[in-house]
Scaffold this active site. Structure first.
Site, PDB file in Angstrom:
ATOM      1  N   HIS A 293      -1.209   0.633  -9.540  1.00 42.27           N
ATOM      2  CA  HIS A 293      -1.897  -0.236  -8.564  1.00 42.27           C
ATOM      3  C   HIS A 293      -2.606  -1.390  -9.300  1.00 42.27           C
ATOM      4  CE1 HIS A 293      -4.034  -0.439  -4.404  1.00 42.27           C
ATOM      5  NE2 HIS A 293      -3.982  -1.634  -4.959  1.00 42.27           N
TER       6      HIS A 293
ATOM      7  N   ARG B  17       0.848  -1.190   0.000  1.00 37.70           N
ATOM      8  CA  ARG B  17       0.000   0.000   0.000  1.00 37.70           C
ATOM      9  C   ARG B  17       0.887   1.246   0.000  1.00 37.70           C
ATOM     10  NH1 ARG B  17      -3.745  -2.504  -1.477  1.00 37.70           N
ATOM     11  NH2 ARG B  17      -5.712  -2.880  -0.423  1.00 37.70           N
TER      12      ARG B  17
HETATM   13  P1  NDP Z   1      -1.861 -11.428   4.944  1.00 40.91           P
HETATM   14  O1  NDP Z   1      -2.765 -10.908   6.017  1.00 40.91           O
HETATM   15  O2  NDP Z   1      -2.012 -12.840   4.514  1.00 40.91           O
HETATM   16  O3  NDP Z   1      -0.341 -11.254   5.423  1.00 40.91           O
HETATM   17  C1  NDP Z   1       0.097 -10.106   6.073  1.00 40.91           C
HETATM   18  C2  NDP Z   1       1.534 -10.333   6.528  1.00 40.91           C
HETATM   19  O4  NDP Z   1       2.045  -9.108   7.064  1.00 40.91           O
HETATM   20  C3  NDP Z   1       1.660 -11.384   7.631  1.00 40.91           C
HETATM   21  O5  NDP Z   1       2.805 -12.142   7.395  1.00 40.91           O
HETATM   22  C4  NDP Z   1       1.860 -10.557   8.882  1.00 40.91           C
HETATM   23  O6  NDP Z   1       2.628 -11.190   9.879  1.00 40.91           O
HETATM   24  C5  NDP Z   1       2.647  -9.391   8.316  1.00 40.91           C
HETATM   25  N1  NDP Z   1       2.559  -8.235   9.191  1.00 40.91           N
HETATM   26  C6  NDP Z   1       1.463  -7.533   9.555  1.00 40.91           C
HETATM   27  N2  NDP Z   1       1.793  -6.543  10.402  1.00 40.91           N
HETATM   28  C7  NDP Z   1       3.131  -6.622  10.571  1.00 40.91           C
HETATM   29  C8  NDP Z   1       4.060  -5.883  11.310  1.00 40.91           C
HETATM   30  N3  NDP Z   1       3.697  -4.851  12.093  1.00 40.91           N
HETATM   31  N4  NDP Z   1       5.360  -6.242  11.263  1.00 40.91           N
HETATM   32  C9  NDP Z   1       5.754  -7.292  10.505  1.00 40.91           C
HETATM   33  N5  NDP Z   1       4.912  -8.047   9.752  1.00 40.91           N
HETATM   34  C10 NDP Z   1       3.619  -7.706   9.798  1.00 40.91           C
HETATM   35  O7  NDP Z   1      -2.008 -10.432   3.729  1.00 40.91           O
HETATM   36  P2  NDP Z   1      -1.771 -10.735   2.171  1.00 40.91           P
HETATM   37  O8  NDP Z   1      -0.468 -11.375   2.015  1.00 40.91           O
HETATM   38  O9  NDP Z   1      -2.962 -11.421   1.591  1.00 40.91           O
HETATM   39  O10 NDP Z   1      -1.782  -9.247   1.561  1.00 40.91           O
HETATM   40  C11 NDP Z   1      -0.842  -8.280   1.979  1.00 40.91           C
HETATM   41  C12 NDP Z   1      -1.227  -6.897   1.460  1.00 40.91           C
HETATM   42  O11 NDP Z   1      -1.005  -6.804   0.052  1.00 40.91           O
HETATM   43  C13 NDP Z   1      -2.706  -6.512   1.583  1.00 40.91           C
HETATM   44  O12 NDP Z   1      -3.009  -6.082   2.901  1.00 40.91           O
HETATM   45  C14 NDP Z   1      -2.852  -5.403   0.557  1.00 40.91           C
HETATM   46  O13 NDP Z   1      -2.632  -4.151   1.157  1.00 40.91           O
HETATM   47  C15 NDP Z   1      -1.740  -5.686  -0.435  1.00 40.91           C
HETATM   48  N6  NDP Z   1      -2.284  -6.004  -1.766  1.00 40.91           N
HETATM   49  C16 NDP Z   1      -1.930  -5.223  -2.833  1.00 40.91           C
HETATM   50  C17 NDP Z   1      -2.421  -5.505  -4.102  1.00 40.91           C
HETATM   51  C18 NDP Z   1      -1.987  -4.707  -5.285  1.00 40.91           C
HETATM   52  O14 NDP Z   1      -2.541  -4.894  -6.384  1.00 40.91           O
HETATM   53  N7  NDP Z   1      -1.001  -3.840  -5.167  1.00 40.91           N
HETATM   54  C19 NDP Z   1      -3.320  -6.628  -4.333  1.00 40.91           C
HETATM   55  C20 NDP Z   1      -3.610  -7.398  -3.156  1.00 40.91           C
HETATM   56  C21 NDP Z   1      -3.112  -7.081  -1.915  1.00 40.91           C
HETATM   57  P3  NDP Z   1       2.005 -12.353  10.813  1.00 40.91           P
HETATM   58  O15 NDP Z   1       1.502 -13.419   9.870  1.00 40.91           O
HETATM   59  O16 NDP Z   1       3.147 -12.808  11.605  1.00 40.91           O
HETATM   60  O17 NDP Z   1       0.908 -11.747  11.597  1.00 40.91           O
HETATM   61  C1  OXD Z   2      -6.289  -5.507  -2.885  1.00 39.44           C
HETATM   62  C2  OXD Z   2      -5.852  -4.562  -3.898  1.00 39.44           C
HETATM   63  O1  OXD Z   2      -6.173  -5.207  -1.703  1.00 39.44           O
HETATM   64  O2  OXD Z   2      -6.298  -4.711  -5.053  1.00 39.44           O
HETATM   65  O3  OXD Z   2      -6.754  -6.591  -3.267  1.00 39.44           O
HETATM   66  O4  OXD Z   2      -5.055  -3.670  -3.637  1.00 39.44           O
END
Ligand code: NDP
Ligand code: OXD
Length: 313
Positions: free
Chosen positions: A276, A228
């Protein structure tokens, strides 16, 4: 049962068609023309108005139309109903394609060779093997794990960092603030796939960039952010590119989207940017997912991928 689309910045037309082709019997409404608010059971949301959500007295579930939910949570004061996010193999594969492609673009010096082609120059330098390039993935969730696994299959020297310790097989995992500097110190290409939460906002800043390895085989550290825009301090990225702390930045997300025309990122020679679209949500796949979740919920089964509101993801 009535289902309501509540979207800002997206055209609900194609979504409505897709949902109806999957479940023609659904009573589908599009905010703000929703009729009686008391009839709405489910909301399918992208950047919804929190006050509008609160005005639905019988709301049962909010479905995020993205994998991230910051666009819903940041409004604050939501109705006390489950919030479900998208976890979908199509979206996950698209993200990994993006991360693998841009990692290869950096390692294989695509921009350099593209420049040579334009000048009709037949030349090459010392290219480096994937195994010599250390990629560090921030985020060990659904997307981070898949990208890390696929990069490791390509031969890159991959590690990951998350909030908690995880077992990713042969991929070393670093966890928490205590292990962040060790993780950064072995990273040439930093990939950010974190969710945007109060804890992660602005995490891609100068301190982090200065912590990246400077003894790697690339001409300097690179970052790829497809999480993000709020994760990155944009002034710090520009300063780091200009003073050489970073050799390059690949950015799919920005603090302000669409990216304003006067943003210096558009024309910065060390920046690759995309609008994006690292992992666009496929309406057909997502519709099937949401319809399945509604059917589970209606038959008394647990919803999947419910967001932990206290963690914010
Ligand atoms: P998940 O919820 O599966 O994974 C999130 C990860 O971030 C987990 O490993 C979590 O750790 C880690 N995390 C969260 N907070 C912290 C922190 N403070 N310090 C360290 N690690 C942290 O999410 P996804 O993998 O499904 O998606 C990730 C992000 O990708 C979404 O939230 C979205 O914003 C973005 N996204 C962007 C898209 C685009 O087109 N650009 C499309 C889709 C998603 P733990 O497991 O240990 O809690
Ligand atoms: C999502 C994105 O969060 O598209 O899926 O950014």
């Amino acid at each position: 049962m009535a289902v309501c689309f509540m979207m800002t910045g997206w055209d609900p037309g194609p979504w409505t068609e897709r949902v109806l082709s999957a479940r023609a019997d659904l009573d589908l409404r599009v905010w703000p023309d929703i009729g009686d608010p008391a009839e709405i059971d489910y909301v399918l949301a992208w950047k919804p108005d929190p006050a509008a959500l609160r005005s639905l007295p019988n709301l049962k579930v909010i479905f995020s139309l993205g994998a991230g939910v910051d666009h819903i949570l940041e409004g604050g004061d939501l109705p006390d109903v489950p919030l479900v996010r998208i976890v979908d193999p199509d979206l996950t594969s698209r993200m990994s394609e993006y991360i693998v492609m841009h990692t290869l673009v950096i390692q294989r010096r695509f921009r350099f060779y593209d420049g040579l082609q334009r000048q009709k120059v037949w030349s090459h330098g010392d290219d480096v093997a994937a195994s010599a390039v250390r990629v560090g993935i921030m985020g060990t969730g659904v997307l981070g794990t898949d990208a890390a696994t696929k990069l490791a299959m390509m031969g890159f020297d991959v590690a990951a960092w998350g909030r908690t310790q995880k077992d990713l097989g042969t991929i070393p995992v670093f966890a928490g603030a205590d292990q962040l500097s060790d993780f950064l110190g072995r990273t040439d290409i930093l990939v950010c796939l974190l969710p945007l939460t109060p804890d992660t906002r602005g995490i891609l800043n100068m301190d982090i960039f200065r912590g990246l390895s400077r003894d790697g085989v690339l001409e300097g550290p690179h970052i790829i952010n497809a999480g993000r825009g709020g994760l990155q301090v944009e002034a710090d990225i520009l300063a780091a590119l200009d003073d050489g702390t970073l050799a390059g930045a690949t950015l799919d997300v920005f603090q302000t989207e669409p990216l304003p025309h006067d943003s210096p990122f558009w024309s910065h020679e060390k920046v690759t940017l995309t609008p994006h679209n690292a992992a666009m949500s496929d309406p057909v796949a997502l519709t099937a997912y949401i319809v399945r979740q509604i059917e589970r919920f209606e038959s008394g089964l647990a919803l999947e991928n419910v967001v932990d509101r206290t963690r914010g993801y």
